[in-house]
Design an enzyme around this catalytic site. Structure first.
Site, PDB file in Angstrom:
ATOM      1  N   LYS A   7       3.284  10.290   8.106  1.00 62.75           N
ATOM      2  CA  LYS A   7       2.970   9.722   9.419  1.00 62.75           C
ATOM      3  C   LYS A   7       3.813  10.345  10.548  1.00 62.75           C
ATOM      4  O   LYS A   7       3.506  11.437  10.989  1.00 62.75           O
ATOM      5  CB  LYS A   7       3.098   8.199   9.385  1.00 62.75           C
ATOM      6  CG  LYS A   7       2.033   7.536   8.481  1.00 62.75           C
ATOM      7  CD  LYS A   7       1.838   6.085   8.824  1.00 62.75           C
ATOM      8  CE  LYS A   7       1.082   5.310   7.764  1.00 62.75           C
ATOM      9  NZ  LYS A   7      -0.354   5.426   7.800  1.00 62.75           N
TER      10      LYS A   7
ATOM     11  N   ASP B 249       9.430   3.916  -0.124  1.00 66.05           N
ATOM     12  CA  ASP B 249       8.302   4.534   0.563  1.00 66.05           C
ATOM     13  C   ASP B 249       8.506   4.292   2.053  1.00 66.05           C
ATOM     14  O   ASP B 249       8.296   3.191   2.554  1.00 66.05           O
ATOM     15  CB  ASP B 249       6.985   3.920   0.055  1.00 66.05           C
ATOM     16  CG  ASP B 249       5.780   4.542   0.748  1.00 66.05           C
ATOM     17  OD1 ASP B 249       5.988   5.379   1.649  1.00 66.05           O
ATOM     18  OD2 ASP B 249       4.646   4.175   0.385  1.00 66.05           O
TER      19      ASP B 249
ATOM     20  N   TYR C  73       0.853  -1.191   0.000  1.00 63.61           N
ATOM     21  CA  TYR C  73       0.000   0.000   0.000  1.00 63.61           C
ATOM     22  C   TYR C  73       0.887   1.239   0.000  1.00 63.61           C
ATOM     23  O   TYR C  73       1.811   1.346   0.814  1.00 63.61           O
ATOM     24  CB  TYR C  73      -0.895   0.001   1.251  1.00 63.61           C
ATOM     25  CG  TYR C  73      -1.851   1.161   1.297  1.00 63.61           C
ATOM     26  CD1 TYR C  73      -2.952   1.217   0.448  1.00 63.61           C
ATOM     27  CD2 TYR C  73      -1.656   2.223   2.182  1.00 63.61           C
ATOM     28  CE1 TYR C  73      -3.834   2.293   0.473  1.00 63.61           C
ATOM     29  CE2 TYR C  73      -2.529   3.304   2.226  1.00 63.61           C
ATOM     30  CZ  TYR C  73      -3.621   3.327   1.362  1.00 63.61           C
ATOM     31  OH  TYR C  73      -4.490   4.392   1.387  1.00 63.61           O
TER      32      TYR C  73
END
Ligand code: PLP
Length: 461
Positions: free
Chosen positions: A299, A271, A166
């Protein structure tokens, strides 16, 4: 693990315990039920994001402090969810609260750069070894902009990603995630499947997935794409997969990926939205010792404020600096976000903090693994720095295919209910992991371990 013969879980027992624990959670959360009744008339599904949906109702939180959160029923829980891994600093950390409070009185948004934006970029450069940075507001924006930059840099369109990974909710990467086992396709020609409705197949087709931990498969697929006249602009990947529980890279895998991408002039994007700042000061890049061309952060970067960043080499960022790519956003580098990020990087996520996280996680992983072995459960504990999980599976999971084939999803669901009923706030879903914070203690970790041991005992009784 190889020397053990794990017990085969009794499905009837799992179903009985699941029913018992679900009823118990329902009875402990009447205020969440009532808020859901109200929320569902305005918020779609009663929640702010589809990842917050839960039947029969979501658990609504009221506040967080340090390692703890409280729901609207007043249930106090140790937080191992930590905002899907955003709150490695813990809740309401005094240094971050003070920085945000100070900034509030100085103005919260200008859409002009502030000094904190420069200081944070300098620190990210030091940590990740990449010289150029830009800001965004979320992980999805980070991966979207990184891919655009990679496409502009290479003049190519195709994206290569890891099947099952994801990378956010934009069309480029909402492809080949969370599909049933029999839809995965041939290992050398994995399917490009839109993840959810509203994503054109023509867009999905530009994104080609390969299996994790299999450099020869990546090489073969890239060579075929080149032969077909579709050479990839980028490979975007997590250095350690964080959405199949945790899947660590096999020795030599990342080095091989680095070599393949370099040989084919492909931009390698790590990522690090989940790993960055959480598994080492310089994220997976530092932890695994392989330098990509770009990293994406979000995040934990903002310490609870919506902030993200993209880092890259000077060569890659040329297309931004010469104005050919518009890397833009009204709220990019928002003063509140970069003030929080600066306080976090300078005062919270220090070398001592990473040593503390490593020590706590060794305790978590070691204690959970000991329980798995004591009760002969089918599974294993795995972790890195602040992150970890118990994977319920008779065989080790190395990629999406083995995850779909072996993960015992019912046990994962039951473990979540056990946690919630025993003071452990944990990420929902079968794919997630725990995130510890710098404010967690060994005693906090033992609340998790005790809940897991109770599950193991009840399952094998
Ligand atoms: C690895 C990874 N990349 C990107 C994203 C997207 O981040 P955001 O939800 O902030 O858009 C996520 C979110 O979970 C993620 O785990």
């Amino acid at each position: 693990m190889a020397t053990r013969t794990p017990v085969v879980p009794d499905r009837t027992r799992i179903a009985e315990l699941t029913a018992r624990e679900a009823a118990r959670l329902d009875s402990r959360t009447p205020a969440s039920a009532a808020l859901y009744e109200r929320a569902r008339h305005t918020l779609a599904g009663g929640v702010a994001s589809s990842y917050q949906v839960r039947a029969p109702w979501p658990i609504y939180l009221e506040r967080g402090h340090g390692s703890r959160v409280w729901d609207v029923d007043g249930n106090e829980m140790v937080d191992f969810h930590n905002g899907f891994g955003s709150m490695v600093q813990g809740h309401a950390h005094p240094a971050i609260s003070a920085a945000v409070r100070d900034r509030l009185d100085l103005g919260t948004h200008f859409a002009a750069p502030t000094q904190d934006a420069v200081v944070v970029a300098e620190e990210l450069k030091r940590r990740f070894g990449l010289p150029r940075w830009r800001y965004v507001n979320s992980g999805s924006e980070a991966t979207m902009d990184a891919i655009r930059i990679a496409r502009a840099r290479t003049g190519r369109d195709t994206i290569v990603k890891i099947f099952g990974s994801y990378h956010g909710h934009h069309d480029y990467v909402m492809v080949s995630i969370g599909v049933p086992y029999d839809s995965i396709g041939d290992r050398d020609d994995l399917a490009s499947l839109p993840y959810g409705a509203g994503i054109p197949q023509s867009v999905a087709d530009m994104t080609v997935a390969v299996p994790f931990n299999d450099a020869p498969a990546m090489q073969r697929r890239i060579e075929r794409l080149v032969a077909e006249g579709r050479p990839p602009a980028c490979v975007i990947m997590e250095a350690a997969m964080m959405n199949l529980g945790i899947v660590l890279p096999e020795p030599g895998y990342l080095q091989a990926v680095r070599e393949i991408t370099r040989r084919h002039g492909i931009v390698l994007i790590f990522d690090e939205v989940k790993t960055g700042l959480c598994i080492a000061a310089g994220g997976a890049t530092e932890r695994f010792g392989v330098r990509p061309d770009m990293v994406t952060l979000a995040k934990a970067l903002g310490g609870g404020l919506p902030t993200g960043a993209i880092g890259g080499t000077e060569e890659v960022f040329e297309v931004v600096e010469d104005g050919s790519v518009y890397q833009v956003g009204t709220y990019n580098g928002n003063p509140l976000g970069v003030a929080a990020a600066r306080a976090s990087l300078e005062q919270v996520l220090t070398p001592e903090a990473y040593a503390h996280l490593d020590k706590l996680n060794d305790h978590m992983v070691g204690s959970c693994q000991a329980i798995v072995e004591r009760y002969d459960l089918p599974g294993y504990a795995v972790g890195v720095a602040s992150k970890g999980c118990v994977t319920f599976a008779p065989k080790r999971i190395v990629d999406y295919e083995s995850f779909k084939r072996y993960q015992d999803g019912e046990l994962a669901d039951l473990a979540w209910l056990y946690n919630l009923n025993r003071g452990v706030f944990m990420t929902p879903g079968r794919e997630e992991e725990w995130t510890l914070s710098v404010q967690h203690t060994v005693e906090d970790c033992d609340v998790f371990v005790a809940a897991f041991e109770e599950l193991a005992r009840d399952l094998t009784r």
